[in-house]
Design an enzyme around this catalytic site. Structure first.
Site, PDB file in Angstrom:
ATOM      1  N   ASP A 100       0.797  -1.229   0.000  1.00 11.87           N
ATOM      2  CA  ASP A 100       0.000   0.000   0.000  1.00 11.87           C
ATOM      3  C   ASP A 100       0.831   1.282   0.000  1.00 11.87           C
ATOM      4  O   ASP A 100       0.313   2.364   0.312  1.00 11.87           O
ATOM      5  CB  ASP A 100      -0.979  -0.003   1.179  1.00 11.87           C
ATOM      6  CG  ASP A 100      -2.189  -0.870   0.869  1.00 11.87           C
ATOM      7  OD1 ASP A 100      -2.571  -0.956  -0.313  1.00 11.87           O
ATOM      8  OD2 ASP A 100      -2.749  -1.463   1.805  1.00 11.87           O
ATOM      9  N   ASP A 158      -7.080  -4.905  -4.126  1.00  9.79           N
ATOM     10  CA  ASP A 158      -6.787  -3.519  -3.747  1.00  9.79           C
ATOM     11  C   ASP A 158      -5.522  -2.987  -4.428  1.00  9.79           C
ATOM     12  O   ASP A 158      -5.371  -1.793  -4.663  1.00  9.79           O
ATOM     13  CB  ASP A 158      -6.594  -3.389  -2.229  1.00  9.79           C
ATOM     14  CG  ASP A 158      -7.498  -4.285  -1.390  1.00  9.79           C
ATOM     15  OD1 ASP A 158      -7.874  -5.367  -1.883  1.00  9.79           O
ATOM     16  OD2 ASP A 158      -7.813  -3.917  -0.262  1.00  9.79           O
TER      17      ASP A 158
HETATM   18  N1  GLY Z   1      -7.030  -1.918   1.336  1.00 10.66           N
HETATM   19  C1  GLY Z   1      -7.701  -2.353   2.509  1.00 10.66           C
HETATM   20  C2  GLY Z   1      -9.120  -1.977   2.538  1.00 10.66           C
HETATM   21  O1  GLY Z   1      -9.693  -1.595   1.546  1.00 10.66           O
HETATM   22  O2  GLY Z   1      -9.699  -2.066   3.611  1.00 10.66           O
END
Ligand code: GLY
Length: 382
Positions: A100, A158
Site C-alpha cells: 500500500d 486492492d
Molecule cells: N485496502 C484495505 C481496505 O480496503 O480495507
C-alpha cells in the site's frame, strides 16, 4: 440515457453546493487535525490515529492536496506538507511497509510533486515505487500484498490502486521497468481476480513458480466466493487507471465489466452494501465503496463515447447524491464527514470489531475527489 455532458450540466449546481459544504467543514478540520494523521475513524467526533505505517496514512494529506488545488487555501497546503513530513518516519521502517505504499505516498508526495515541483516529494515517491517493485514475484508475475511467510504468495484486488505509483515512476525516470511490472500485475488481476460476471475475488493465493491460483479467500467480504463491494470499487477505478496510463483496451474492458456489475448491484437505493453477495439482512452499507466507485465511473464516462459514458455518469451521480443526502455530516464542529463506511464484513457477527457504519478517511477522500471531478477539476493524483 442522457449523455455525460448533459448530466454534468444538470448536476453542476448541486455539485457546487456540495463542495461548499465540504470546504466549510474541511477548512476547520484541516487546522484542528494538522498535527495528526487521521485514519478517519473518530472517537467522540474527533479524529483518531493509527500506527505510522498504517495503509490509510496518505489519504489525509492527499485530501488536503485535492482541496488546496481547487481552493488555493494555504491552510490545506500546510496540512498536506506537515502530513508528508511526518510520514518520513514510515519510509524509514522498510520491514513494516507493504504493497500500500501507493496509497501512502503517491496521492501525498506524488501529488505534492505534481502541484509544487518539490524535489524531496519526488524522492519520497521514487523510494515508495522501488519498495513496491521489490515485492514483485518474477516467475509468478504478481506483486505480493502483505508480509509474513503464510501470505507471501497472496495477491489482493486492492493492489490495482497502488499501480499508478509504478506508472508514474516509469514516466518520471524514462524507464519502462516499473510500467511493465504494473502491467504484469494488472494482467494477473484480469486472469485471477476478475470473474466472468464482473465481480472480483478479494484475495488469491498463487503457486510461486507458475503463478497459478492455489486457493481464494473471502478476505474483507462475507465468505469465499463473495463480492466485497470495496474490492469491486478498487477493481473498477484501478482498471480505469491502468487504461489511462497504458491505453490498453483490455483494462478498459475489465473496468466496464466491473462497472456494469457494480451498478446492477446497487441501483435500488444507490448505496452499496458491504458485500453484494451477503445475506440481505442485516443491511450493512459501505459508502467508501460507493465514493471510490463513483470516481472510477466518472473517469470511465469521460473516456467512452458520450452516450455510452452517460450510463456510467448516471450511476456515479446517483450514488453521490444518495450519499450526500443520507450519509454526510457537514457540521464543522466534528471530524467525520462521510458516514456509513465499513472496514470489513463482520464474519463473526462482531459489528464493533468489524468497524461497521463509521467514517473512514478514504471515504472522505474519494467523495471529495468525485465531487471535484463533477466540477471539472483536471487534477489527477493517480
Ligand atoms: N485496502 C484495505 C481496505 O480496503 O480495507
Amino acid at each position: 440515457m442522457k449523455s455525460y455532458k448533459t448530466l454534468l450540466e444538470e448536476n453542476r449546481a448541486w455539485a457546487e453546493e456540495t463542495f461548499k459544504k465540504i470546504d466549510a467543514k474541511m477548512s476547520e478540520m484541516t487546522i484542528r487535525s494538522r498535527d495528526k494523521i487521521p485514519d478517519g475513524v473518530t472517537e467522540d467526533g474527533f479524529h483518531k490515529e493509527k500506527s505510522i505505517t498504517w495503509w490509510t496514512n496518505g489519504f489525509w494529506g492527499g485530501l488536503n492536496w485535492l482541496l488546496y488545488n481547487y481552493t488555493k487555501n494555504e491552510n490545506y497546503m500546510l496540512t498536506a506538507k506537515s502530513s508528508e513530513k511526518k510520514m518520513d518516519e514510515a519510509l524509514a521502517q522498510y520491514e513494516k511497509l507493504h504493497h500500500d505504499v501507493g496509497f501512502m505516498w503517491h496521492i501525498l508526495s506524488g501529488a505534492s510533486y505534481q502541484l509544487t515541483g518539490d524535489k524531496d516529494s519526488r524522492t519520497r515517491n521514487l523510494f515508495a515505487a522501488s519498495t513496491l517493485m521489490s515485492r514483485f514475484v518474477l516467475d509468478g508475475g504478481y506483486i505480493v500484498a502483505w508480509n509474513g511467510k503464510s501470505q507471501q504468495n497472496w495477491t489482493i484486488i486492492d493492489c490495482l490502486m497502488n499501480l499508478p505509483l509504478l506508472y508514474w515512476a516509469s514516466k518520471e525516470l524514462g524507464d519502462d521497468r516499473f510500467k511493465r511490472v504494473a502491467m504484469a500485475h494488472a494482467d494477473m488481476a484480469i486472469m485471477d481476480h476478475l470473474r466472468e460476471d464482473g465481480s472480483v475475488v478479494h484475495i488469491a493465493e498463487h503457486d510461486r513458480e507458475t503463478g497459478e491460483v492455489v486457493q481464494t479467500f473471502g478476505g474483507q467480504g462475507s465468505a469465499v466466493g463473495s463480492s466485497w463491494s470495496r474490492g469491486q470499487a478498487w477493481a473498477l477505478y484501478g482498471f480505469v487507471i491502468s487504461y489511462i496510463h497504458t491505453g490498453e483496451e483490455r483494462y478498459l474492458n475489465a473496468a466496464k465489466q466491473v462497472a456494469n456489475y457494480f451498478i446492477a448491484n446497487c441501483c435500488d437505493d444507490w448505496l452499496p452494501r458491504v458485500d453484494f453477495r451477503a445475506p440481505e439482512e442485516p443491511v450493512m452499507y459501505d459508502t467508501t465503496a460507493g465514493a471510490c466507485a463513483a470516481c472510477g465511473l466518472i473517469e470511465l464516462a469521460k473516456i467512452l463515447p458520450e452516450n455510452e459514458g452517460g450510463m456510467y455518469m448516471n450511476g456515479a451521480v446517483n450514488m453521490l447524491r444518495a450519499m450526500e443526502e443520507k450519509c454526510c455530516n457537514f457540521d464543522p464542529s466534528n471530524d467525520h464527514m462521510l458516514d456509513y463506511g465499513t472496514v470489513r464484513f463482520p464474519v463473526d457477527g462482531d459489528m464493533k470489531k468489524a468497524e461497521v457504519h463509521i467514517s473512514i478517511i478514504y471515504g472522505d477522500y474519494f467523495f471529495t475527489e468525485a465531487i471535484l471531478k463533477l466540477l471539472g477539476s483536471e487534477f489527477f493524483p493517480w
